[in-house]
Design an enzyme around this catalytic site. Structure first.
Site, PDB file in Angstrom:
ATOM      1  N   THR A 214       7.596  13.182 -36.111  1.00 37.98           N
ATOM      2  CA  THR A 214       8.989  12.752 -36.328  1.00 37.98           C
ATOM      3  C   THR A 214       9.153  11.370 -36.944  1.00 37.98           C
ATOM      4  O   THR A 214      10.273  10.904 -37.125  1.00 37.98           O
ATOM      5  CB  THR A 214       9.749  12.754 -34.985  1.00 37.98           C
ATOM      6  OG1 THR A 214       9.176  11.764 -34.112  1.00 37.98           O
ATOM      7  CG2 THR A 214       9.708  14.118 -34.319  1.00 37.98           C
ATOM      8  N   ARG A 215       8.055  10.702 -37.260  1.00 40.15           N
ATOM      9  CA  ARG A 215       8.164   9.324 -37.753  1.00 40.15           C
ATOM     10  C   ARG A 215       9.027   9.209 -39.005  1.00 40.15           C
ATOM     11  O   ARG A 215       9.787   8.259 -39.181  1.00 40.15           O
ATOM     12  CB  ARG A 215       6.772   8.758 -38.061  1.00 40.15           C
ATOM     13  CG  ARG A 215       6.795   7.270 -38.451  1.00 40.15           C
ATOM     14  CD  ARG A 215       5.429   6.802 -38.935  1.00 40.15           C
ATOM     15  NE  ARG A 215       4.386   7.041 -37.963  1.00 40.15           N
ATOM     16  CZ  ARG A 215       4.098   6.230 -36.957  1.00 40.15           C
ATOM     17  NH1 ARG A 215       4.807   5.131 -36.796  1.00 40.15           N
ATOM     18  NH2 ARG A 215       3.130   6.508 -36.114  1.00 40.15           N
TER      19      ARG A 215
ATOM     20  N   GLY B 250      -4.768  -7.019 -33.570  1.00 35.60           N
ATOM     21  CA  GLY B 250      -5.791  -7.393 -32.626  1.00 35.60           C
ATOM     22  C   GLY B 250      -5.453  -7.095 -31.184  1.00 35.60           C
ATOM     23  O   GLY B 250      -6.292  -7.213 -30.313  1.00 35.60           O
TER      24      GLY B 250
ATOM     25  N   ARG C 293       5.742  11.082 -31.162  1.00 39.07           N
ATOM     26  CA  ARG C 293       4.515  11.513 -31.839  1.00 39.07           C
ATOM     27  C   ARG C 293       4.714  11.270 -33.332  1.00 39.07           C
ATOM     28  O   ARG C 293       5.522  11.931 -33.974  1.00 39.07           O
ATOM     29  CB  ARG C 293       4.259  12.988 -31.558  1.00 39.07           C
ATOM     30  CG  ARG C 293       3.171  13.643 -32.393  1.00 39.07           C
ATOM     31  CD  ARG C 293       1.794  13.200 -31.994  1.00 39.07           C
ATOM     32  NE  ARG C 293       0.784  14.076 -32.560  1.00 39.07           N
ATOM     33  CZ  ARG C 293      -0.434  13.692 -32.914  1.00 39.07           C
ATOM     34  NH1 ARG C 293      -0.770  12.413 -32.751  1.00 39.07           N
ATOM     35  NH2 ARG C 293      -1.305  14.532 -33.395  1.00 39.07           N
TER      36      ARG C 293
ATOM     37  N   GLU D 169       1.397   6.577 -22.647  1.00 39.15           N
ATOM     38  CA  GLU D 169       2.722   5.943 -22.666  1.00 39.15           C
ATOM     39  C   GLU D 169       3.653   6.595 -21.658  1.00 39.15           C
ATOM     40  O   GLU D 169       4.301   5.933 -20.850  1.00 39.15           O
ATOM     41  CB  GLU D 169       3.368   6.104 -24.060  1.00 39.15           C
ATOM     42  CG  GLU D 169       3.044   5.039 -25.055  1.00 39.15           C
ATOM     43  CD  GLU D 169       3.772   5.290 -26.359  1.00 39.15           C
ATOM     44  OE1 GLU D 169       3.219   4.904 -27.377  1.00 39.15           O
ATOM     45  OE2 GLU D 169       4.872   5.869 -26.357  1.00 39.15           O
TER      46      GLU D 169
ATOM     47  N   GLU E  92       3.184  11.734 -36.233  1.00 43.57           N
ATOM     48  CA  GLU E  92       3.004  12.762 -37.262  1.00 43.57           C
ATOM     49  C   GLU E  92       4.126  13.788 -37.247  1.00 43.57           C
ATOM     50  O   GLU E  92       4.386  14.449 -38.253  1.00 43.57           O
ATOM     51  CB  GLU E  92       1.654  13.455 -37.075  1.00 43.57           C
ATOM     52  CG  GLU E  92       0.466  12.524 -37.311  1.00 43.57           C
ATOM     53  CD  GLU E  92      -0.858  13.231 -37.075  1.00 43.57           C
ATOM     54  OE1 GLU E  92      -0.853  14.470 -36.966  1.00 43.57           O
ATOM     55  OE2 GLU E  92      -1.895  12.547 -36.997  1.00 43.57           O
TER      56      GLU E  92
END
Length: 728
Positions: free
Chosen positions: A24-25, A53, A20, A87, A22
């Protein structure tokens, strides 16, 4: 068209990383990503891997399908993301159907809340259920609860928990171990469609009476790739093993004796020098009789097999030999155990083509029919598929249509060669010249040296090299098992490599330029070079001479006819004792003689030369005639034997850099104080570090930007033309 395997899945990524953003990035996930990458692993990470795309769900589903392991970082808000749940559902479906390896990391969440969908996760799923149909949300819930039952890492956080770096280290070690245990092989597009053939060869190898296996096929068919895949599969069970690549080429470079010496020394883990055509030593024969595995790649003469001592290997040994000539394999002992390496079938061909043309496993919308036409044209040849696909990548549909029309009228026997030639034709003039130079001279050479030389010949050479890499016309690889004629060790960094079929194409292009030897743009054959120099035939057309590291070269002919010669490179010619006067060759701009330790006389070169490298030579004096080189910009005498430097050197008005580091010079020449303005008008850099005998530096130009006299232990004073001085 020859057929091979049924379609097989190409594993392009070691790890698929689900998280996710927001949550743990910017912390845990980014640190985990870097740790995985630092181990050389290919990680699918959405910010880096998704093409513009692409539809998110299709791209992610495809990435999961071609990854060996999925790592899911389950954070507090993971279940609030619809895309994360999609996912996860896809990952767990693949786990059930294909045994996909899944590693959960419970990041500041309780695993029991994941299993039971409790806490904040319950709230998230209620939110989804209020907006989505039940049959959509239910598979998400099932997958989420299922991953809560799997073993993973629970990072609680807080002052009593371990540092996150320790968890990351554990995860990375586990991933590497897991990849090893599942028999992972390098993620490579080249492995498409070879599984069937690899298994067929492995069956041959398992037969007790099978010692020599031959892989036979045309150029570009994938013999080396297949041999390497088989070698990696079973080499670890042998104490002695070696992959000897490009035998034919390496024998041309260094000779059979040198290659055999290196090969036997590596295989037997000791210095071995036979010194005779046959391996006569009983001890050496006995040592070779022990179990071992060997690959001899690209052999074109059965004598090469015998010369390497393959006949002395014992019954437990396994030798794989690749060749284009079936007779060579039969004569070399592989009679009855020869595997014909066939072209890929249509499905695998389309998959391989697509990975280069579209960077995905299937053709893009609107290009399916055109892709199949190109695939049919290549007859399943992997090299042609790669080169064509790379050339078509990101090209317009009109370009595709134009190219396929040009190729369709070629006769069947020339289809593959014309497919490769068409990619060369699409290069600009500089790129074509760089390709031909690499084909004729630089295959197998270190990348940095190649860039340096080509940059002196072509503007934008580095961009041109990168373009050739993008088009799969050349490769850049770390040659850790190959011998180099350049370095004393066989281990060096990035090197230029090129498929031998492309090398032959490049040399054929040069040969077709002119039927007259003296008008060829490039000469690489020793016999031809000798003929041209001896009888003064190319010479007026000659632009460059590269004699780098010709250890036995003692002298160079007078080159009277080489009026257009621009560059002469004799670096590391240790035996060179005589250099003719080059003063009449007014086009010569660069002369490199670094490492010519036997050279003792300062060369006579044209007055308009730009660069002169005399580092590590036996030259003891810079003579008075140096003043005539009024266009010289770079003069290097590092680690030479120079003791005396003529005061006329100060009259070099164009000289920018002067290197005298490590020379036994005692005194740097001064100039008449009445004309200090004549002294080194352009000199900006002067290095004289490690000149142990140097005592005085006076009348230096005041506009010098970089002066290095480090470790000049006898130096007492440095002064400048404006009378300022420094005591040392």
């Amino acid at each position: 068209m020859a057929s091979s395997s049924s379609s097989s899945t190409l594993m392009m990524h070691h790890v698929f990383l689900s998280f996710r953003g927001e949550d743990t990035r910017l912390n845990f996930t980014s640190h985990l990503l870097e740790a995985l990458k630092s181990e050389g692993l290919d990680v699918f990470f959405d910010e880096e891997k998704l093409e513009k795309g692409e539809q998110l769900s299709q791209a992610l589903s495809r990435a999961i399908a071609v990854s060996n392991i999925s790592i899911i970082v389950l954070s507090a808000d993971y279940a609030s993301s619809k895309s994360c749940l999609v996912e996860l559902s896809d990952i767990m479906i693949r786990k059930r159907s294909h045994g996909h390896t899944v590693i959960p990391i419970f990041y500041h969440v309780d695993p029991s809340n994941v299993r039971k969908i409790g806490g904040s996760f319950e709230t998230s799923f209620k939110e989804h259920e209020s907006k989505q149909p039940t049959d959509t949300v239910q598979p998400w819930k099932f997958a989420f609860a299922e991953i809560g039952t799997l073993k993973g890492w629970h990072i609680e956080g807080g002052k009593f928990d371990r540092p996150e770096t320790e968890y990351i280290k554990d995860v990375v070690e586990y991933v590497i171990k897991k990849l090893t245990n599942i028999g992972f092989e390098s993620a490579s597009e080249e492995l498409v469609g070879i599984e069937y053939q690899k298994n067929a060869i492995l069956k041959l190898i398992k037969q007790k009476d099978c010692r020599v296996i031959g892989l036979w096929g045309m150029g570009g068919q994938g013999k080396t790739t297949l041999a390497e895949a088989v070698y990696k599969k079973f080499y670890s069970v042998f104490e002695s093993r070696w992959f000897l690549q490009n035998v034919r080429e390496e024998i041309k470079k260094q000779g059979k004796e040198s290659l055999r010496k290196e090969f036997l020394s590596k295989l037997l883990d000791s210095n071995v020098d036979i010194g005779t055509p046959s391996i006569g030593s009983t001890l050496t024969q006995e040592r070779l009789n022990k179990k071992k595995v060997l690959v001899l790649d690209d052999v074109d003469d059965s004598d090469q097999i015998d010369y390497m001592g393959v006949q002395y290997f014992g019954s437990g040994s396994k030798t794989i030999i690749t060749s284009r000539d079936r007779q060579v394999l039969e004569s070399g002992g592989a009679d009855g155990t020869i595997h014909e390496v066939k072209g890929l079938n249509e499905i695998d061909s389309l998959q391989l083509f697509s990975t280069f043309a579209f960077k995905q496993l299937n053709p893009a919308v609107g290009f399916q029919d055109l892709s199949r036409r190109f695939v049919k044209y290549t007859q399943g040849n992997p090299l042609a598929l790669k080169v064509l696909g790379s050339d078509l990548n990101k090209r317009s549909k009109s370009y595709w249509e134009s190219k396929v029309e040009k190729l369709k009228d070629c006769p069947p026997e020339k289809k593959i060669s014309e497919a490769l030639k068409s990619s060369y034709d699409g290069l600009d003039l500089v790129e074509q010249n760089i390709f031909l130079d690499i084909a004729c001279f630089f295959k197998g050479e270190p990348m940095e040296r190649t860039k340096l030389i080509l940059s002196g010949c072509y503007k934008g050479a580095e961009c041109g090299i990168n373009k050739l890499v993008d088009k799969c016309l050349i490769n850049v690889s770390t040659s850790y098992w190959r011998y180099s004629t350049i370095w004393t060790s066989g281990i060096f960094g990035d090197a230029i490599s090129m498929h031998d079929t492309l090398e032959e194409m490049g040399k054929d292009i040069v040969c077709q330029e002119s039927k007259t030897l003296g008008k060829c743009s490039r000469l690489w054959n020793l016999k031809h070079v000798k003929e041209v120099l001896k009888y003064n035939k190319d010479l007026v057309h000659l632009r460059e001479i590269d004699l780098f590291s010709c250890k036995n070269l003692k002298k160079i002919p007078n080159l009277l006819g080489a009026l257009n010669l621009e560059r002469l490179d004799c670096d590391n010619c240790e035996s060179l004792v005589e250099l003719p006067s080059l003063a009449h060759l007014t086009s010569v701009k660069i002369l490199r003689l670094g490492g010519c330790r036997s050279l003792k006389k300062f060369p006579e070169i044209p007055n308009n030369s730009d660069e002169l490298d005399l580092s590590e030579t036996g030259i003891k004096e810079v003579p008075d005639f140096i003043e005539h080189l009024d266009r010289l910009q770079w003069l290097t005498l590092t680690n030479s034997m120079v003791k005396d430097v003529s005061s006329n050197i100060s009259k070099l008005k164009s000289l920018k850099e002067l290197e005298l580091s490590g020379c036994p010079i005692v005194k740097f020449p001064t100039v008449d104080v009445c004309s200090p303005s004549l002294r080194f008008k352009s000199l900006r850099l002067m290095h004289m570090d490690r000149c142990k005998s140097l005592k005085l530096l006076s009348e230096l130009p005041p506009y010098l930007l970089d002066l290095n006299v480090h470790d000049c232990t006898s130096l007492e004073k440095v002064s400048f033309a404006d009378k300022k001085f420094i005591s040392v």
